[in-house]
Design a protein around this motif. Structure first.
Motif, PDB file in Angstrom:
ATOM      1  N   ASN A  87      57.479  88.393  41.203  1.00 56.67           N
ATOM      2  CA  ASN A  87      56.465  87.617  41.930  1.00 56.67           C
ATOM      3  C   ASN A  87      55.029  87.971  41.549  1.00 56.67           C
ATOM      4  O   ASN A  87      54.096  87.373  42.083  1.00 56.67           O
ATOM      5  CB  ASN A  87      56.650  87.776  43.447  1.00 56.67           C
ATOM      6  CG  ASN A  87      56.387  89.191  43.934  1.00 56.67           C
ATOM      7  OD1 ASN A  87      56.221  90.114  43.134  1.00 56.67           O
ATOM      8  ND2 ASN A  87      56.361  89.369  45.250  1.00 56.67           N
ATOM      9  N   SER A 132      54.905  81.277  43.460  1.00 48.15           N
ATOM     10  CA  SER A 132      56.137  81.537  44.204  1.00 48.15           C
ATOM     11  C   SER A 132      56.986  82.524  43.412  1.00 48.15           C
ATOM     12  O   SER A 132      56.804  82.702  42.200  1.00 48.15           O
ATOM     13  CB  SER A 132      56.918  80.235  44.455  1.00 48.15           C
ATOM     14  OG  SER A 132      57.275  79.629  43.232  1.00 48.15           O
ATOM     15  N   LYS A 133      57.915  83.162  44.107  1.00 51.36           N
ATOM     16  CA  LYS A 133      58.747  84.180  43.458  1.00 51.36           C
ATOM     17  C   LYS A 133      59.693  83.534  42.457  1.00 51.36           C
ATOM     18  O   LYS A 133      60.294  82.487  42.716  1.00 51.36           O
ATOM     19  CB  LYS A 133      59.544  84.956  44.515  1.00 51.36           C
ATOM     20  CG  LYS A 133      60.452  86.033  43.937  1.00 51.36           C
ATOM     21  CD  LYS A 133      61.126  86.859  45.018  1.00 51.36           C
ATOM     22  CE  LYS A 133      60.144  87.798  45.665  1.00 51.36           C
ATOM     23  NZ  LYS A 133      60.817  88.798  46.534  1.00 51.36           N
TER      24      LYS A 133
END
Length: 378
Positions: A87, A132-133
């Motif tokens: 992330n 976003s991860k």
């Protein structure tokens, strides 16, 4: 000898007691100390390097400008033994002058998960978060898409950190929350009115994992970023988070309830009570004044039945001359002329000591009338 040993143990215990117990480890990335492949394309391999993962800013790898030459190393590649989640990243470039870089991430089947191609990536010593991860990353690629500038890459690292920022409106403020950053001693908060900055500092030396921004206005979108500062002075940047304080709900003033004035109730027409038939009291007639005997009616006659609007029926035995006179009065009154009432002689119904009896009917009280004609002979 025993006294010396005892003194040594006491000094050792004292030295251990004064070491701070809350010193945290430095931020450790997924590539720290790893061997990175160098290549001229994302699937090739020319050699390896560890200078970009040794944690030293004074050693670097010369990432060449992109050219069509299989001997030129313009790619850095690392493949994880097992897929990982990512992330955040750090790319520190010594000669950085706002040049473009490119990221590519692939899963175990070679499918691309995320690509940031030929974009301006901050080349300082800070850690930055992806939007976003990225889940189940097997292969990571960093390349130099520039065609004329070689980049001196001092550090390249990837992270799966809990240090992520969230923002949400809360009453008359915006509340920020973030996770613990590895090695962080304190945090600072910056804010912008546009996504991506520029940001202005609104808080520093924050030791909690939250901050409440009270200097906000309703209807304005605010963008935040948080920095973690470790004991060596290294700053780690969080992801950007935004929130807007909603406009207050206006108080609705209820409309006044109109006062309904009741319509006047029509006063019902009084029911016409038929006149009672007065039974005459028998009074002896004086001998000199005998009661005259009425003459029998002769000629064309009729029974006139007048029905009033109250439902009362009045019946009269009349000559046709009298009936025609009644009809003529009714029609004239209907045309707007004539009197409002009409007197009907009761003739043979004149009972009692009266010289005559007449029944007055009112025009607008008459509902209907009926004439039944007949002839009488002597």
């Amino acid at each position: 000898m025993k006294k010396r040993l005892s003194l040594f143990l006491v000094l050792l215990l004292i030295s251990i007691a004064i070491i701070p117990a809350n010193i945290q480890a430095e931020t450790v990335g997924l590539l720290t100390g790893k061997t990175i492949k160098t290549a001229s394309n994302r699937d090739g391999s020319i050699g390896t390097t560890t200078v970009v993962t040794d944690g030293k800013a004074d050693t670097y790898f010369d990432l060449k400008a992109q050219v069509s030459n299989s001997a030129v190393t313009d790619y850095l590649i690392y493949e994880f033994a097992t897929p990982v989640d990512i992330n955040a990243f750090k790319v520190q470039i010594i000669n950085f002058k706002n040049e473009n870089l490119a990221f590519e991430f692939f899963d175990k089947d070679g499918k691309i998960l995320y690509q940031l191609w030929s974009q301006k990536i901050v080349g300082d010593e800070l850690i930055y978060y992806f939007p976003s991860k990225l889940l189940n990353v097997k292969k990571a690629v960093l390349t130099n898409p520039n065609t004329s500038t070689d980049l001196k890459v001092a550090e390249w690292n990837l992270y799966n950190s809990s240090f992520s920022l969230s923002a949400e409106p809360d009453s008359n403020q915006i509340k920020l929350n973030w996770g613990q950053a590895d090695g962080a001693q304190s945090y600072s908060v910056e804010r912008s009115l546009t996504p991506g900055g520029p940001y202005s500092g609104i808080a520093s030396n924050v030791t909690d994992l939250f901050f409440e921004d009270v200097n906000v206005e309703s209807g304005t979108q605010y963008y935040y970023i948080t920095y973690a500062l470790d004991k060596s002075g290294v700053k780690i940047a969080s992801n950007e988070a935004s929130a807007e304080l909603p406009e207050p709900t206006p108080t609705v003033t209820p409309e006044p309830t109109p006062i309904v004035t009741p319509e006047p109730t029509n006063t019902p027409e009084p029911t016409v009570t038929p006149e009672p038939t007065i039974e005459p009291t028998t009074t002896p007639s004086p001998p000199a004044s005998p009661t005259p005997t009425p003459e029998p009616a002769t000629g064309n006659r009729a029974i006139l039945v007048v029905t009033m609007n109250t439902g009362l029926e009045k019946e009269f035995e009349l000559s046709m001359t009298e009936v025609n006179a009644f009809i003529s009065w009714y029609e004239n009154k209907q045309d707007g002329t004539g009197t409002a009432s009409y007197a009907i002689n009761k003739h043979n119904n004149n009972k009692g000591p009266f010289s005559s009896r007449k029944d007055y009917v009112i025009f607008d009280k008459i509902l209907t009338f009926e004439v039944s004609e007949y002839s009488v002979t002597e």
